[in-house]
Design a protein around this motif. Structure first.
Motif, PDB file in Angstrom:
ATOM      1  N   SER A  71     -37.681 -13.525 100.458  1.00 32.61           N
ATOM      2  CA  SER A  71     -38.754 -14.468 100.763  1.00 32.61           C
ATOM      3  C   SER A  71     -38.873 -15.517  99.660  1.00 32.61           C
ATOM      4  CB  SER A  71     -40.085 -13.732 100.942  1.00 32.61           C
ATOM      5  OG  SER A  71     -40.394 -12.990  99.779  1.00 32.61           O
ATOM      6  N   ASP A  72     -37.806 -15.693  98.903  1.00 30.38           N
ATOM      7  CA  ASP A  72     -37.751 -16.765  97.918  1.00 30.38           C
ATOM      8  C   ASP A  72     -36.337 -17.324  97.881  1.00 30.38           C
ATOM      9  OD1 ASP A  72     -38.028 -13.945  96.154  1.00 30.38           O
ATOM     10  OD2 ASP A  72     -36.224 -15.126  95.751  1.00 30.38           O
ATOM     11  N   HIS A  86     -41.262 -19.707  96.756  1.00 28.46           N
ATOM     12  CA  HIS A  86     -41.695 -18.326  96.949  1.00 28.46           C
ATOM     13  C   HIS A  86     -42.510 -18.206  98.248  1.00 28.46           C
ATOM     14  CE1 HIS A  86     -40.423 -17.395  92.847  1.00 28.46           C
ATOM     15  NE2 HIS A  86     -41.082 -18.474  92.447  1.00 28.46           N
ATOM     16  N   ASN A  87     -42.569 -16.989  98.764  1.00 28.03           N
ATOM     17  CA  ASN A  87     -43.364 -16.695  99.968  1.00 28.03           C
ATOM     18  C   ASN A  87     -42.971 -17.570 101.153  1.00 28.03           C
ATOM     19  OD1 ASN A  87     -44.975 -14.744  98.540  1.00 28.03           O
ATOM     20  ND2 ASN A  87     -46.108 -16.467  97.633  1.00 28.03           N
TER      21      ASN A  87
END
Length: 382
Positions: A71-72, A86-87
């Motif tokens: 997720s990055d 990120h995220n």
């Protein structure tokens, strides 16, 4: 042996087409020269867009235990880090062997006849003759046999245009040399001319490669060597493996009458991200539906007309992406885009939403074009 539909090529596009048609009660033959499971050279990026299409076509989610999910993501340009996001919507990295085998099994379970491990000697618009002498026939043929497609060669004399095709080099870095679990998911703009480099961590290895348009990169091995060295890797760690990439070089008319092309054979590869799995599955599904609809009409020769009509949304996306590629990758304009990408969180966010399948290229284009410098707009106009 007579079939309604013969699908030639059992990768993502072919397995999607065979599954979709077989579930509608059609007699389908799924043909491939390779025996499955088999491996294939590929970055193996399986996005949320791919996952959505997979669920829609095969009726179940892909087994994510077989992938590395991140997720990055880190973006670089000329050895300088641009941004680490990120995220983001999850990105899945998979080896093609388990991915393709899972889709192939879905097709066979749906009722497609297994003609894998069957090299082709000759095809016509209604027959396939194998090297062992057997011949099968079908009312509609769907060529999903990759960038070097035998079906495309039969239809058009050549599988692709050498002036517009892409090319990539790739290696698998074993975990004994580089631990994939600690490696970032990384994209390097300009690692090749009109292209990029990638480092994708997976189970037990990291896939590292460079790719771009073929014609402006006569020295791709040198680009690959330089990229590996920039990652701190020995260029001799593994043998380079190369493959052509139909980077958005899609066929506007992907077939003739009752013979259709889908996936890489039709050039259905995103010209910016290089992602091919999602559009392969989707175009295979659309081709299969067109074939089924043509057979319902008892007019197999209308399959291409129905297919092209249904492909228009995908073709519009690919065409717009080709225009945006000039902004992102053209050497004379790339620095302006890099500066925009570096300072604009909106552009970065929309790029990741595109990968996730949450937006399409028109929205990404608006995000980019409203934020580029005025001189850049003037350069594009010139």
């Amino acid at each position: 042996m007579n079939f309604d539909i013969i699908v030639i090529g059992a990768g993502p596009a072919g397995s999607a087409a065979a599954t979709w048609a077989a579930r509608q009660g059609r007699q389908v033959a799924l043909v491939d020269k390779a025996a499955f499971p088999r491996n294939k050279l590929c970055g193996g990026l399986f996005t949320e867009r791919s996952r959505s299409y997979y669920t829609e076509i095969f009726g179940q989610d892909f087994d994510l235990s077989k992938v590395v999910t991140r997720s990055d993501i880190a973006f670089w340009y000329q050895s300088n880090e641009l941004a680490v996001l990120h995220n983001i919507p999850p990105l899945h990295l998979t080896m093609r062997l388990p991915l393709d085998y899972a889709m192939f099994q879905h097709a066979i379970t749906a009722g497609a006849a297994d003609y894998t491990d069957c090299p082709i000697a000759e095809i016509t618009d209604k027959t396939v003759t194998f090297r062992d002498g057997r011949t099968i026939s079908g009312a509609v043929l769907i060529g999903t046999d990759g960038v070097n497609s035998v079906v495309a060669r039969y239809l058009f004399g050549a599988p692709f245009n050498k002036r517009t095709i892409g090319f990539g080099l790739e290696i698998e870095v074993p975990e004994t040399i580089q631990k994939p679990e600690v490696q970032p998911l990384r994209i390097d703009f300009a690692a090749a001319t009109w292209g990029y480099g990638w480092s994708f961590p997976k189970h037990a290895s990291t896939t590292v490669g460079v790719g771009g348009l073929h014609q402006p990169n006569p020295h791709m091995k040198e680009h690959m060597t330089a990229y590996l060295e920039s990652l701190g890797l020995d260029p001799t760690v593994a043998r380079f493996k190369g493959h052509y990439l139909p980077f958005g070089d899609y066929r506007k008319v992907p077939g003739k009458a009752n013979v259709l092309l889908a996936g890489d054979a039709a050039g259905m590869v995103d010209p910016i991200t290089g992602e091919g799995i999602a559009y392969a599955m989707k175009s295979g599904q659309i081709a299969a539906q067109a074939a089924c609809d043509a057979l319902d009409r008892q007019a197999a020769e209308t399959a291409l007309f129905l297919y092209v009509s249904s492909l228009k949304p995908l073709h519009r996306n690919l065409q717009l992406a080709r225009h945006l590629r000039a902004i992102i990758f053209a050497p004379k304009l790339q620095k302006a885009f890099i500066n925009t990408f570096r300072r604009s969180g909106t552009v970065r966010m929309k790029y990741m939403q595109l990968l996730a399948g949450k937006i399409e290229y028109p929205e990404l284009a608006r995000g980019v074009l409203t934020r580029i410098p005025r001189y850049f707009v003037n350069a594009l106009r010139r």
